[in-house]
Design a protein around this motif. Structure first.
Motif, mmCIF file in Angstrom:
data_model
loop_
_atom_site.group_PDB
_atom_site.id
_atom_site.type_symbol
_atom_site.label_atom_id
_atom_site.label_comp_id
_atom_site.label_asym_id
_atom_site.label_seq_id
_atom_site.Cartn_x
_atom_site.Cartn_y
_atom_site.Cartn_z
ATOM 1 N N PRO A 8 41.749 -53.250 -39.432
ATOM 2 C CA PRO A 8 41.597 -51.827 -39.103
ATOM 3 C C PRO A 8 42.742 -50.982 -39.650
ATOM 4 O O PRO A 8 42.608 -49.773 -39.788
ATOM 5 C CB PRO A 8 41.585 -51.825 -37.573
ATOM 6 C CG PRO A 8 42.251 -53.100 -37.170
ATOM 7 C CD PRO A 8 41.984 -54.086 -38.267
ATOM 8 N N GLY A 9 43.853 -51.611 -39.982
ATOM 9 C CA GLY A 9 44.984 -50.904 -40.579
ATOM 10 C C GLY A 9 45.079 -51.250 -42.051
ATOM 11 O O GLY A 9 44.122 -51.697 -42.667
ATOM 12 N N ALA A 10 46.238 -51.062 -42.599
ATOM 13 C CA ALA A 10 46.468 -51.387 -44.009
ATOM 14 C C ALA A 10 47.159 -52.740 -44.120
ATOM 15 O O ALA A 10 47.951 -52.981 -45.026
ATOM 16 C CB ALA A 10 47.301 -50.301 -44.661
ATOM 17 N N GLY A 11 46.841 -53.647 -43.183
ATOM 18 C CA GLY A 11 47.567 -54.903 -43.062
ATOM 19 C C GLY A 11 47.602 -55.744 -44.318
ATOM 20 O O GLY A 11 48.589 -56.424 -44.576
ATOM 21 N N SER A 12 46.532 -55.726 -45.093
ATOM 22 C CA SER A 12 46.500 -56.568 -46.289
ATOM 23 C C SER A 12 47.517 -56.132 -47.336
ATOM 24 O O SER A 12 47.818 -56.880 -48.257
ATOM 25 C CB SER A 12 45.094 -56.567 -46.900
ATOM 26 O OG SER A 12 44.178 -57.124 -45.987
#
Ligand SMILES: [Zn+2]
Length: 125
Positions: free
Chosen positions: A88-92
């Motif tokens: 859901p965030g920009a975790g990648s």
């Protein structure tokens, strides 16, 4: 950011058990023999987490005679960006949280893999 390997992931519907150092999904249980570098002489299986959603992953890291040994900076091991995932965030695209070394293996002089439990330690992030 690691590649998401759609050519592999689209053909294999089950979730990978772990990812190698370049984020390639792996579907058999981790063993040092599955290291991507055939000349690896140290391999580690790490548990990491996405900074954004906290999803955890098992990831492999390795070193060889031609690279800096993992064991020389064991508590500072850092995988980098987590494997691509539905985040859901920009975790990648964010550095992961390195949690723990789950397994550490080293080749002995006979080129047999020996587990080194004293290097299976929590990681400081
Ligand atoms: Zn995430």
């Amino acid at each position: 950011m690691l590649h998401d390997y759609p050519d592999i992931r689209s053909r294999i519907k089950e979730e990978p058990l772990w990812f190698n150092q370049r984020g390639v999904p792996r579907y058999d249980a981790f063993t040092p023999e599955l290291a991507s570098n055939i000349y690896a002489n140290e391999v580690a299986l790490l548990k990491i987490a996405c900074q954004a959603c906290r999803q955890t992953f098992l990831v492999g890291m390795e070193s060889s005679a031609w690279s800096h040994p993992l064991s020389e900076h064991i508590e500072a091991l850092h995988y980098g960006d987590p494997p691509p995932h539905e985040c859901p965030g920009a975790g990648s695209t964010m550095n992961c949280i390195d949690l723990r070394i789950i397994e550490f293996w080293r080749k002995d002089q006979s080129c047999d893999w020996i587990r080194v439990p004293e290097l299976e330690v929590p990681l400081e992030d």
